[in-house]
Write a protein that holds these residues in place. Structure first.
Motif, PDB file in Angstrom:
ATOM      1  N   VAL A 199      34.609  18.646 -61.176  1.00 41.67           N
ATOM      2  CA  VAL A 199      35.631  17.899 -61.914  1.00 41.67           C
ATOM      3  C   VAL A 199      36.998  18.554 -61.754  1.00 41.67           C
ATOM      4  N   THR A 200      37.033  19.870 -61.818  1.00 42.53           N
ATOM      5  CA  THR A 200      38.298  20.589 -61.654  1.00 42.53           C
ATOM      6  C   THR A 200      38.902  20.317 -60.283  1.00 42.53           C
ATOM      7  N   ASN A 201      38.067  20.383 -59.260  1.00 41.71           N
ATOM      8  CA  ASN A 201      38.562  20.131 -57.902  1.00 41.71           C
ATOM      9  C   ASN A 201      39.015  18.684 -57.745  1.00 41.71           C
ATOM     10  N   ASP A 202      38.265  17.723 -58.314  1.00 43.45           N
ATOM     11  CA  ASP A 202      38.659  16.317 -58.203  1.00 43.45           C
ATOM     12  C   ASP A 202      40.023  16.067 -58.835  1.00 43.45           C
ATOM     13  N   ILE A 203      40.288  16.727 -59.974  1.00 43.89           N
ATOM     14  CA  ILE A 203      41.573  16.518 -60.660  1.00 43.89           C
ATOM     15  C   ILE A 203      42.702  17.230 -59.930  1.00 43.89           C
ATOM     16  N   ASN A 204      42.468  18.517 -59.575  1.00 46.10           N
ATOM     17  CA  ASN A 204      43.535  19.295 -58.944  1.00 46.10           C
ATOM     18  C   ASN A 204      43.869  18.816 -57.541  1.00 46.10           C
ATOM     19  N   MET A 205      42.907  18.227 -56.844  1.00 47.64           N
ATOM     20  CA  MET A 205      43.115  17.834 -55.453  1.00 47.64           C
ATOM     21  C   MET A 205      43.389  16.341 -55.319  1.00 47.64           C
ATOM     22  N   ALA A 206      43.570  15.619 -56.420  1.00 48.41           N
ATOM     23  CA  ALA A 206      43.856  14.189 -56.338  1.00 48.41           C
ATOM     24  C   ALA A 206      45.214  13.963 -55.692  1.00 48.41           C
ATOM     25  N   SER A 207      45.292  13.046 -54.721  1.00 46.25           N
ATOM     26  CA  SER A 207      46.547  12.794 -53.995  1.00 46.25           C
ATOM     27  C   SER A 207      46.782  11.313 -53.736  1.00 46.25           C
ATOM     28  N   ASN A 208      45.903  10.455 -54.201  1.00 45.62           N
ATOM     29  CA  ASN A 208      46.040   9.018 -53.903  1.00 45.62           C
ATOM     30  C   ASN A 208      45.856   8.191 -55.176  1.00 45.62           C
ATOM     31  N   GLU A 209      46.398   8.672 -56.277  1.00 48.99           N
ATOM     32  CA  GLU A 209      46.243   8.014 -57.552  1.00 48.99           C
ATOM     33  C   GLU A 209      47.385   7.009 -57.794  1.00 48.99           C
ATOM     34  N   PHE A 210      47.033   5.811 -58.225  1.00 46.93           N
ATOM     35  CA  PHE A 210      48.010   4.768 -58.547  1.00 46.93           C
ATOM     36  C   PHE A 210      47.923   4.473 -60.043  1.00 46.93           C
ATOM     37  N   VAL A 211      49.067   4.408 -60.692  1.00 49.75           N
ATOM     38  CA  VAL A 211      49.146   4.171 -62.124  1.00 49.75           C
ATOM     39  C   VAL A 211      49.782   2.804 -62.356  1.00 49.75           C
ATOM     40  N   THR A 212      49.062   1.962 -63.085  1.00 45.54           N
ATOM     41  CA  THR A 212      49.567   0.626 -63.406  1.00 45.54           C
ATOM     42  C   THR A 212      49.696   0.509 -64.918  1.00 45.54           C
TER      43      THR A 212
ATOM     44  N   LYS B  99      47.354  -5.040 -69.962  1.00 47.36           N
ATOM     45  CA  LYS B  99      45.984  -4.540 -70.096  1.00 47.36           C
ATOM     46  C   LYS B  99      45.941  -3.094 -70.559  1.00 47.36           C
ATOM     47  N   GLY B 100      47.062  -2.409 -70.432  1.00 42.69           N
ATOM     48  CA  GLY B 100      47.100  -1.005 -70.806  1.00 42.69           C
ATOM     49  C   GLY B 100      47.553  -0.164 -69.626  1.00 42.69           C
ATOM     50  N   ILE B 101      47.112   1.059 -69.579  1.00 39.75           N
ATOM     51  CA  ILE B 101      47.432   1.985 -68.485  1.00 39.75           C
ATOM     52  C   ILE B 101      46.180   2.149 -67.629  1.00 39.75           C
ATOM     53  N   THR B 102      46.320   1.880 -66.335  1.00 40.56           N
ATOM     54  CA  THR B 102      45.182   1.975 -65.419  1.00 40.56           C
ATOM     55  C   THR B 102      45.510   2.981 -64.334  1.00 40.56           C
ATOM     56  N   ILE B 103      44.624   3.949 -64.114  1.00 36.69           N
ATOM     57  CA  ILE B 103      44.761   4.942 -63.047  1.00 36.69           C
ATOM     58  C   ILE B 103      43.589   4.738 -62.093  1.00 36.69           C
ATOM     59  N   ILE B 104      43.899   4.482 -60.808  1.00 39.02           N
ATOM     60  CA  ILE B 104      42.854   4.117 -59.851  1.00 39.02           C
ATOM     61  C   ILE B 104      43.194   4.658 -58.483  1.00 39.02           C
ATOM     62  N   ASP B 105      42.192   4.954 -57.686  1.00 39.54           N
ATOM     63  CA  ASP B 105      42.311   5.319 -56.279  1.00 39.54           C
ATOM     64  C   ASP B 105      41.828   4.121 -55.465  1.00 39.54           C
ATOM     65  N   PRO B 106      42.680   3.471 -54.669  1.00 40.29           N
ATOM     66  CA  PRO B 106      42.243   2.284 -53.913  1.00 40.29           C
ATOM     67  C   PRO B 106      41.052   2.571 -53.013  1.00 40.29           C
ATOM     68  N   ASN B 107      40.912   3.820 -52.589  1.00 42.65           N
ATOM     69  CA  ASN B 107      39.768   4.150 -51.731  1.00 42.65           C
ATOM     70  C   ASN B 107      38.468   4.232 -52.520  1.00 42.65           C
ATOM     71  N   ASP B 108      38.542   4.280 -53.823  1.00 45.44           N
ATOM     72  CA  ASP B 108      37.361   4.319 -54.684  1.00 45.44           C
ATOM     73  C   ASP B 108      37.578   3.335 -55.827  1.00 45.44           C
TER      74      ASP B 108
END
Length: 805
Positions: free
Chosen positions: A272-285, A289-298
């Motif tokens: 989990v630590t690595n997934d958060i620290n190494m995230a580089s493709n996050e999109f915030v909408t 509907k609210g706040i959505t954080i998503i990676d288009p590749n997942d």
């Protein structure tokens, strides 16, 4: 074979090779009644083993070694001995190496290489530290960390005082004002000694008069080892595999758990630590509907926050598997090492596990409390453990039968409930007192400060009690042996080691350990009744009288009246003549038994049920199946009712038990003789005959199988039901005769071979037609009617001459 020199071995005439002191498979044999092993030449010891192998092992080629290894015990023992020899050699080698290591260690001891003065001087340069780091779970990592620690300790201790210009008062250096902090690291390089170390600013002093700053630089890892441990902990806090000690007084010392579950936590946290620290493709909408954080590749995994819910999904929003709401946390799986809260409830279909403050409760599948641990009651607080047992598994049954408790105030107690009232049946107090209640009322056993007591919970009222000084109180004493040092006998006296009882009429009883016990005389040899120390009993007159006044044994008359006396559990009975009405025994061996009738007894059968039994009487044995018409309590010849001694129903007794023995009666029509063995004729002409089956009620044993051994032969015959047509096989001295009257004889087989040796084979029809094979091999065929030959293929006749009339 011990020595194969000059020795030749063969199996069924075929030479086989053998090896000295080694098991060898000579061969495999199948479908042979005998086999021959021939050993010739030389002088040697030979061991031969025959074993049964499987068909698969017989058909497998080149498996000699496998068969020897599996079936030869001696071969296995040899292998074990060789392995033990190998182990002993290896053990000796290890011991030798250990000895060499000890010698080398002895040679390298400081005491053997330095003088006392040198050791004293060296002592100033020896640094001893205790290294302890609970973040390591692998011994190799701990070893490497210890080596690094040695390198740290080997670095020289530094404490350098320097001064620099007070650039904090220079406006042009404003951008550097924040760069000077207490605890910053400084690299020090001193070329004359080729020293390069890292030191830390441990002290800052401002000299406003001289416009400079005095700095003290120290090697932080060696100047103050103890104080820098907190720095190490802060440094290692980045690694989620470190055990965090939140509160020592509450949770105890920090410990690294090396269990599988702890490793799962560590790996999960690291991921989990690595997934958060190494995230580089996050999109915030951010939308309605609210706040959505998503990676288009997942796209299936995203986070959405609304005004009251923070949700995470791995199914594209079809379901939020993890969510944080104003009401609490909802998740399929929660991982962690510490749970803080007032109440924890874990349950499934088998029950519920609840932790509530200082109490732990376990309910069964019915919701009934079966275990309670911790705070049991309040005012005052009572801590301990309860285990409840209920009357049945029915969920509607809440009646407690037993309760086991361990408390800090009362100790260990087992209670039983009667009409809702708890009654202690077993317990030990904190002082070590023991209480046991085996039954009801005063069936109590206690051990306390007074001593041991039976029969009452209060020691003074117990019918049996013994204190710690050896004093015993009891109402009655029954003993096979008793030794009393100091005693008082009334109406008699003890003389030394003897006992003498006399009365005023001249009666006397004496007992001396040297002689024994005797009655009626001052001297042992003159006594009419005596028992010596070797067990010899002598009575000039003796009678044993039964409860009805009958004489059972009369020593003076010399008889035993067995008509009024039962003898049970006889290990061995030797008699010239034995006449009895009934013999009942579990297992018996009788050399010569002569009886008028023997019948097996059914033990436990109800009216209307069928029993199978055997009846032997006169000159026949009958195997009978009969339907029970009536049963009544069985009695012996004296009219006494009989009972089975125990549930095994092997021994009958006249003593009253809970298991009655029954006598059965049958109607004649319900008695079916399934087999009868008897004799025909009598005297020298008597021959055995056996009849099988009940028949159909016809005359002359119709529908029964009758076997008769007559003089000169043996015959089996069966008369068909309803018509008495004969089917028989007669084996006589003159041959074999088979009869199937007016019905066919059918022989069914894959192959049939009929062989006639030096005789005639002939098949004759009642019309006169026949087929005959003469002793010389000629075949004669005669048909009193037409003769038809039909072939689906060619028909070929071959002979030197064929005559056709």
């Amino acid at each position: 074979m011990d020595n194969t020199t000059g020795v030749a071995v063969s199996l069924d005439g075929q030479a086989r090779s053998v090896t000295s002191n080694q098991w060898v498979l000579l061969g495999k044999i199948k479908d042979q009644s005998s086999s021959q092993v021939m050993i010739s030449g030389g002088s040697t010891g030979v061991f031969i083993q025959l074993v049964n192998i499987s068909l698969g092992e017989y058909n497998t080629n080149n498996n000699d070694a496998a068969i020897v290894d599996r079936y030869s015990l001696d071969h296995k023992e040899n292998q074990v001995k060789l392995k033990e020899l190998e182990i002993s050699v290896m053990t000796a080698s290890i011991e030798q190496i250990n000895d060499e290591i000890e010698k080398l260690q002895e040679r390298l001891l400081a005491e053997h290489n330095f003088t006392p003065e040198q050791l004293q001087e060296l002592n100033y340069f020896v640094i001893e530290r205790e290294f302890n780091d609970d973040t390591y779970v692998d011994e190799q990592d701990l070893y490497q960390a210890a080596l690094d620690k040695f390198k740290e300790i080997q670095q020289p201790q530094l404490s350098i005082d320097i001064d620099i210009v007070n650039f904090l008062e220079i406006i042009e250096e404003q951008r550097n004002w924040s760069k000077l902090q207490l605890g910053d690291f400084v690299n020090i390089k001193y070329e004359p000694t080729n020293t390069y170390v890292t030191a830390r600013i441990t002290e800052i002093a401002y000299n406003y008069e001289n416009f400079n700053i005095n700095l003290t630089l120290s090697n932080a890892k060696s100047v103050n080892d103890e104080s820098t441990r907190i720095e190490k902990f802060l440094n290692d806090a980045k690694n989620t595999a470190v055990v965090v000690d939140l509160n020592k007084t509450k949770w105890g010392k920090a410990v690294v758990d090396t269990s599988e579950m702890s490793k799962l936590f560590d790996h999960f946290w690291d991921k989990v630590t690595n997934d958060i620290n190494m995230a580089s493709n996050e999109f915030v909408t951010i939308d309605r509907k609210g706040i959505t954080i998503i990676d288009p590749n997942d796209p299936l995994r995203f986070l959405r926050a609304t005004h009251g819910v923070l949700g995470l999904t791995r199914s594209g929003g079809l379901r939020y598997e993890t969510a944080i709401t104003a009401d609490g946390l909802i998740a399929e799986m929660v991982l962690g090492k510490i749970i803080l809260g007032q109440r924890v409830v874990i349950g499934d279909t088998t029950g519920v596990f609840t932790i509530e403050g200082s109490r732990l409760m376990i309910d069964d599948r019915c919701g009934r409390e079966v275990v309670k641990l911790g705070l049991l009651s309040e005012q005052p607080d009572k801590f301990g453990f309860y285990l409840n047992r209920y009357e049945s598994s029915n969920c509607s049954d809440t009646n407690k039968v037993n309760r086991v408790s361990i408390t800090a105030d009362e100790g260990f107690i087992i209670e039983r409930f009667r009409n809702g009232i708890a009654e202690k049946t077993f317990g030990t107090t904190l002082d070590g007192d023991l209480f046991i209640k085996a039954g009801v009322n005063d069936q109590v056993f206690t051990i306390d400060k007074n001593g041991l007591a039976l029969g009452h919970s209060i020691w003074d009222y117990a019918p049996f009690r013994a204190d710690y000084d050896g004093n015993v109180w009891m109402y009655k004493l029954y003993a096979e042996e008793a030794e009393i040092t100091k005693s008082l006998f009334k109406d008699g006296h003890i003389e030394g080691s003897s006992l003498t009882l006399k009365d005023s009429k001249g009666g006397i009883i004496q007992m001396f350990p040297e002689y024994g016990l005797w009655f009626g005389s001052d001297k042992f040899d003159d006594a009419p009744a005596s028992i010596s120390m070797d067990g010899t009993a002598k009575f000039k007159k003796g009678q044993f009288i039964g409860p009805n006044g009958n004489i059972l044994i009369d020593a003076e008359a010399g008889y035993i009246d067995m008509d009024n006396l039962d003898i049970i559990n006889i290990g061995k009975l030797v008699a010239e003549t034995l006449q009895v009405n009934t013999i009942l025994a579990d297992q018996s061996y009788i050399n010569d038994l002569t009886v008028n009738k023997v019948k097996t007894l059914p033990k436990d059968t109800n009216i209307g049920e069928y029993v199978d039994y055997i009846e032997i009487e006169d000159n026949y044995i009958r195997f009978i199946t009969a339907k029970v018409d009536q049963r009544e309590h069985a009695k012996d010849s004296r009219g006494r009712e009989l009972y089975w001694q125990d549930n095994e129903k092997k021994i009958l007794t006249t003593e009253v038990t809970a298991i009655k023995a029954y006598a059965y009666s049958f109607r004649p029509d319900d008695i079916k003789i399934k087999q009868e063995i008897s004799f025909t004729d009598s005297g020298n002409d008597a021959e055995p005959i056996r009849k099988l089956g009940t028949g159909d009620g016809g005359a002359n044993d119709r529908a029964k199988m009758v076997e008769t051994k007559y003089r000169g032969g043996f015959k089996q015959e069966y008369k068909a039901s309803n018509n008495s047509r004969m089917r028989s096989i007669d084996l006589s001295d003159n041959g074999i005769k088979i009869i199937s009257e007016e019905n066919p004889v059918t022989v069914e087989s894959k192959d049939v071979t009929l062989e006639v040796k030096a005789g005639t084979a002939k098949i004759v029809h009642s019309s006169g037609s026949f087929i005959e094979i003469a002793p010389n091999g000629a075949i004669n065929i005669k048909s009193t009617g037409a003769m038809n030959f039909e072939a689906g293929g060619n028909m070929k006749f071959t002979a030197p001459r064929i005559d056709l009339n």
